[in-house]
Design a protein around this motif. Structure first.
Motif, short mmCIF file in Angstrom:
data_model
loop_
_atom_site.label_atom_id
_atom_site.label_comp_id
_atom_site.label_asym_id
_atom_site.label_seq_id
_atom_site.Cartn_x
_atom_site.Cartn_y
_atom_site.Cartn_z
N UNK A 65 0.74 -1.31 -0.07
CA UNK A 65 0.00 0.00 0.08
C UNK A 65 0.79 1.04 0.09
N UNK A 66 0.32 2.35 -0.68
CA UNK A 66 1.10 3.46 -0.88
C UNK A 66 0.66 4.41 0.24
N UNK A 67 1.98 5.30 0.83
CA UNK A 67 1.66 6.32 1.85
C UNK A 67 1.37 7.42 1.09
N UNK A 68 0.70 8.35 1.79
CA UNK A 68 0.55 9.84 1.20
C UNK A 68 1.79 10.49 0.59
N UNK A 69 1.83 11.41 0.07
CA UNK A 69 3.03 12.10 -0.50
C UNK A 69 3.59 12.89 0.56
N UNK A 70 4.93 12.98 0.36
CA UNK A 70 5.56 13.90 1.43
C UNK A 70 5.06 15.00 1.72
N UNK A 71 4.56 15.70 0.65
CA UNK A 71 3.87 17.30 1.09
C UNK A 71 2.84 17.10 1.67
N UNK A 72 1.91 16.14 1.40
CA UNK A 72 0.81 15.99 2.40
C UNK A 72 1.14 15.58 3.65
N UNK A 73 2.27 14.58 3.86
CA UNK A 73 2.59 14.17 5.35
C UNK A 73 3.19 15.40 6.04
N UNK A 74 3.86 16.25 5.23
CA UNK A 74 4.36 17.38 6.16
C UNK A 74 3.37 18.46 6.51
N UNK A 75 2.23 18.76 5.74
CA UNK A 75 1.14 19.32 6.13
C UNK A 75 0.29 18.70 7.26
N UNK A 76 0.21 17.44 7.12
CA UNK A 76 -0.70 16.67 8.23
C UNK A 76 0.25 16.75 9.70
N UNK A 77 1.49 16.52 9.42
CA UNK A 77 2.34 16.58 10.68
C UNK A 77 2.71 17.93 10.98
N UNK A 78 2.58 18.72 10.20
CA UNK A 78 3.06 20.36 10.63
C UNK A 78 4.65 20.42 10.71
N UNK A 79 5.09 19.84 9.83
CA UNK A 79 6.49 19.62 9.84
C UNK A 79 7.23 20.08 8.36
#
Length: 238
Positions: free
Chosen positions: A38-52
């Protein structure tokens, strides 16, 4: 041999952020019930989600890749590896409880690693390997004799030996740990710049042992070369 306080604090802060993201990625995989492939969300989306920053996310992903938990494919994205949920959670827990490698632990690893590498290099080296080791040896000597900084040439000499060992895994480990050890040792050892002649002599003796394909002599000469490192890690045993 004290480490610079600011540098140490910065390293700890970065490590703390990365560990937090690793924990959050693990929680995301469990929460979304992601399975191998299974694929993880894109790095940009993860960065926004985790606020980093995306860079912090990237470092965390690279670390999880190095443990075989994630797999990144160019142009495709990052995917969950086929290791199973229980194993994955256990490995993530181990990563999160792992401390930063200190200078002593890196030195101990290097000593044990290079004693094996130099022996393998002596047995397996090709003529081309020998040329590269000699080139690094000559460059190191020339820099020292001219009074210049020769840290990079010192590193290249040892990495050339590692490559000549023919062991890809140990070579990769050596590439990862040797640069910081050499830089830190020069930075914190007050007598480093008075040892130029000794270092030239020891490097030459190691090279000659490899050239003559004498593994025991090469190993012994490498031990002599590590005398100061042994003194720092006085309780290390082979």
């Amino acid at each position: 041999m004290n480490l610079d306080v600011l540098s140490k604090n910065e390293s700890q802060e970065i490590n703390s952020k990365v560990k937090k993201i690793i924990s959050q990625i693990g929680e995301l995989i469990n929460l979304k019930h992601l399975e191998p492939g299974d694929k993880l969300p894109a790095e940009r989306i993860l960065a926004e989600k985790f606020e980093v920053s995306r860079r912090t996310v990237r470092v965390a992903i690279l670390k999880l890749e190095s443990y075989g938990i994630l797999i990144s494919m160019p142009q495709s994205g990052t995917f969950v590896a086929n290791i199973g949920t229980i194993a994955m959670n256990g490995m993530i827990e181990d990563i999160l409880t792992m401390g930063l490698p200190n200078f002593r632990s890196l030195v101990e690893t290097r000593i044990l690693l290079e004693l094996k590498l130099v022996r393998l290099a002596t047995l397996r080296r090709t003529d081309q390997d020998l040329v590269k080791i000699k080139r690094a040896l000559d460059a190191h000597e020339a820099k020292l004799l001219s009074g210049e900084d020769a840290v990079q040439e010192d590193l290249l000499f040892h990495l050339a030996i590692a490559k000549a060992s023919g062991n890809v895994t140990m070579n990769e480990i050596m590439i990862g740990i040797a640069p910081q050890i050499i830089v830190d040792f020069k930075k914190y050892h007050k007598d480093y710049d008075t040892l130029d002649e000794l270092r030239i002599k020891e490097h030459t003796e190691i090279y000659e042992a490899i050239k003559n394909q004498d593994p025991q002599l090469a190993k012994n000469k490498m031990k002599e070369h590590f005398k100061l490192l042994y003194e720092y890690c006085g309780d290390i045993r082979e």
